[in-house]
Design an enzyme around this catalytic site. Structure first.
Site, PDB file in Angstrom:
ATOM      1  CG  HIS A  70      -1.969  -1.011   1.238  1.00  0.00           C
ATOM      2  ND1 HIS A  70      -1.753  -2.291   1.692  1.00  0.00           N
ATOM      3  CD2 HIS A  70      -3.266  -0.965   0.824  1.00  0.00           C
ATOM      4  CE1 HIS A  70      -2.869  -2.987   1.571  1.00  0.00           C
ATOM      5  NE2 HIS A  70      -3.794  -2.212   1.047  1.00  0.00           N
ATOM      6  CG  ASP A  95      -3.917  -5.583  -4.516  1.00  0.00           C
ATOM      7  OD1 ASP A  95      -5.015  -5.041  -4.257  1.00  0.00           O
ATOM      8  OD2 ASP A  95      -3.139  -5.992  -3.634  1.00  0.00           O
TER       9      ASP A  95
END
Length: 345
Positions: free
Chosen positions: A175, A247
Site C-alpha cells: 500500500h 490489486d
C-alpha cells in the site's frame, strides 16, 4: 474492465455517469461508504437502479481487521484464529467453513456480489498480511483455507485467492511502497505458491489477485504487471482459467509500473481481466480517457461469472438456526482472538 470506488455514503450523479462508462465493470465499497445496514442497503439499491447496466459490486470483508462493514454485521474472526485457537484440526476447518458461509450470506443479503477472499499468503513476516493469513505452514493452512472457500461456494459466492504468488515474506507494505522479494525461485515455488496451486487444481478458485511485489529472482516486474507470473506460471503452468484481478493500481506498490494509464496497460498486457483503481478519482478519469482497450469476449464472460446468483433476505437469514449458531460462535472466536493477541503480542 475497471473496478472503481465512490466517495461517500450516497451516489452522486457524476459517479453514476462515470460508472456507466463502457470501461467500468464494477465498484468496490469501503468503510467510508458505510454507516449502518439500512444505509448500505439503500446505497446498493441506488447503484443497481441508477446505473443502467449490471455492475459487479465488491468489498473486502475478509474478517478480523479487514472488515469494511461492522455495525449490524457479524464480527468475523481473523483467519489466523482458526489454527491458533481451535482445539483440533476438525474444529478449525468447521469454524473456517462457517465463516466463509456466513460472510457470503451476509453480503448476498445486501445484494453485494463478491468479497475479495480468502488471503492465501503464508504468514511469514509481512505486517500488511499478519493475521489475515491462515498460517505459515502450507500443509497446515491449506485444509483451513479450503474449508473457508467451501463455505463461500456453498452459499454461491465466487472466491478470490490473494495475493499470488505470495505476499507474506516481504516486510514492506505494498500500500505504501513496492516490496522486493529476493528469495530464490525454488523457495517461492516450494512453499508460497502451493496453496494457490492446490486450490486451482481442485477448481476451487474463481479468481486470483496477484501481488504488487517484485520477485527479483523470477522477473523484473511486480506480479500484478508480469507476463511471467500471470501468463507463463498462472495460466500455462497452473492451468488457471478464472478471472485475474489486478490489486489496487492506486497503491504505491503499483507506482513502479508508471502513471495510472501505464499501470493499467501493463496489467492488461500481463494478463489481468479486471483492474482495481481506488482512492484516485483523477487517476480513474485519466484511465477512462487514455486507455484504448476493448475487453475480449472471454474477459466479459469471466466478469459475468462472478455475479451473485442467489437471493438472500436478511430477515430470513437472521431467523435461521444455522445463522444464529454460527454468528454466536464466530463472534466469541473473534473476541477470544483479540484477547489472545493482547496477551501474546
Amino acid at each position: 474492465m475497471l473496478l472503481i470506488d465512490i466517495k461517500d455514503k450516497e451516489l452522486s450523479q457524476e459517479e453514476v455517469e462515470i460508472l456507466e462508462h463502457p470501461l467500468v465493470s464494477g465498484l468496490i465499497l469501503f468503510s467510508r461508504n458505510f454507516h449502518d445496514k439500512v444505509q448500505l442497503e439503500a446505497l446498493v439499491k441506488s447503484i443497481r437502479q441508477r446505473v443502467k447496466k449490471p455492475l459487479l459490486i465488491t468489498v473486502d470483508q475478509e474478517g478480523g481487521r479487514v472488515q469494511r462493514f461492522r455495525e449490524g454485521f457479524t464480527k468475523l474472526p481473523a483467519m489466523q484464529a482458526f489454527h491458533t485457537l481451535a482445539k483440533n484440526p476438525q474444529e478449525s476447518t468447521a469454524l473456517a467453513r462457517q465463516t466463509g458461509w456466513l460472510m457470503a450470506a451476509e453480503m448476498f443479503a445486501l445484494d453485494i456480489d463478491l468479497s475479495f477472499a480468502p488471503v492465501l499468503d503464508l504468514g511469514h513476516q509481512c505486517k500488511a498480511i499478519g493475521d489475515r493469513s491462515f498460517g505459515e505452514n502450507p500443509d497446515a493452512m491449506l485444509p483451513i483455507a479450503e474449508a473457508f472457500i467451501d463455505g463461500m461456494r456453498e452459499m454461491g459466492m465466487a472466491t478470490t485467492g490473494k495475493h499470488f504468488p505470495g505476499h507474506g515474506h516481504v516486510l514492506a507494505d505494498s500500500h505504501l511502497e513496492t516490496p522486493f522479494d529476493d528469495r530464490p525461485k525454488e523457495a517461492i515455488f516450494n512453499r508460497d505458491i502451493l496453496p494457490f496451486k492446490q486450490l486451482i487444481s481442485k477448481g476451487k478458485l474463481s479468481a486470483i489477485m496477484p501481488a504488487h511485489v517484485i520477485y527479483t529472482q523470477c522477473d523484473s516486474q511486480p506480479a500484478s504487471g508480469s507476463e511471467y507470473w500471470l501468463k507463463q506460471v498462472l495460466r500455462n503452468q497452473l492451468n488457471f482459467n478464472g478471472v485475474i484481478f489486478s490489486d489496487d493500481l492506486g497503491m504505491k506498490g503499483a507506482g513502479f509500473m508508471g502513471n495510472f494509464v501505464e499501470r493499467s496497460e501493463k496489467a492488461i498486457h500481463a494478463g489481468c481481466d479486471l483492474l482495481l483503481l481506488c482512492n484516485e478519482p483523477e487517476g480513474v478519469i485519466q484511465v477512462l480517457d487514455g486507455l484504448k482497450y476493448q475487453p475480449t469476449k472471454t474477459q466479459t464472460e469471466r466478469h459475468i461469472s462472478l455475479m451473485k446468483r442467489k437471493t438472500v433476505r436478511w430477515n430470513e437469514l437472521e431467523a435461521s438456526p444455522r445463522y444464529q449458531q454460527a454468528q454466536q460462535r464466530l463472534t466469541a472466536l473473534q473476541n477470544d482472538w483479540l484477547e489472545y493477541k493482547a496477551q501474546h503480542c
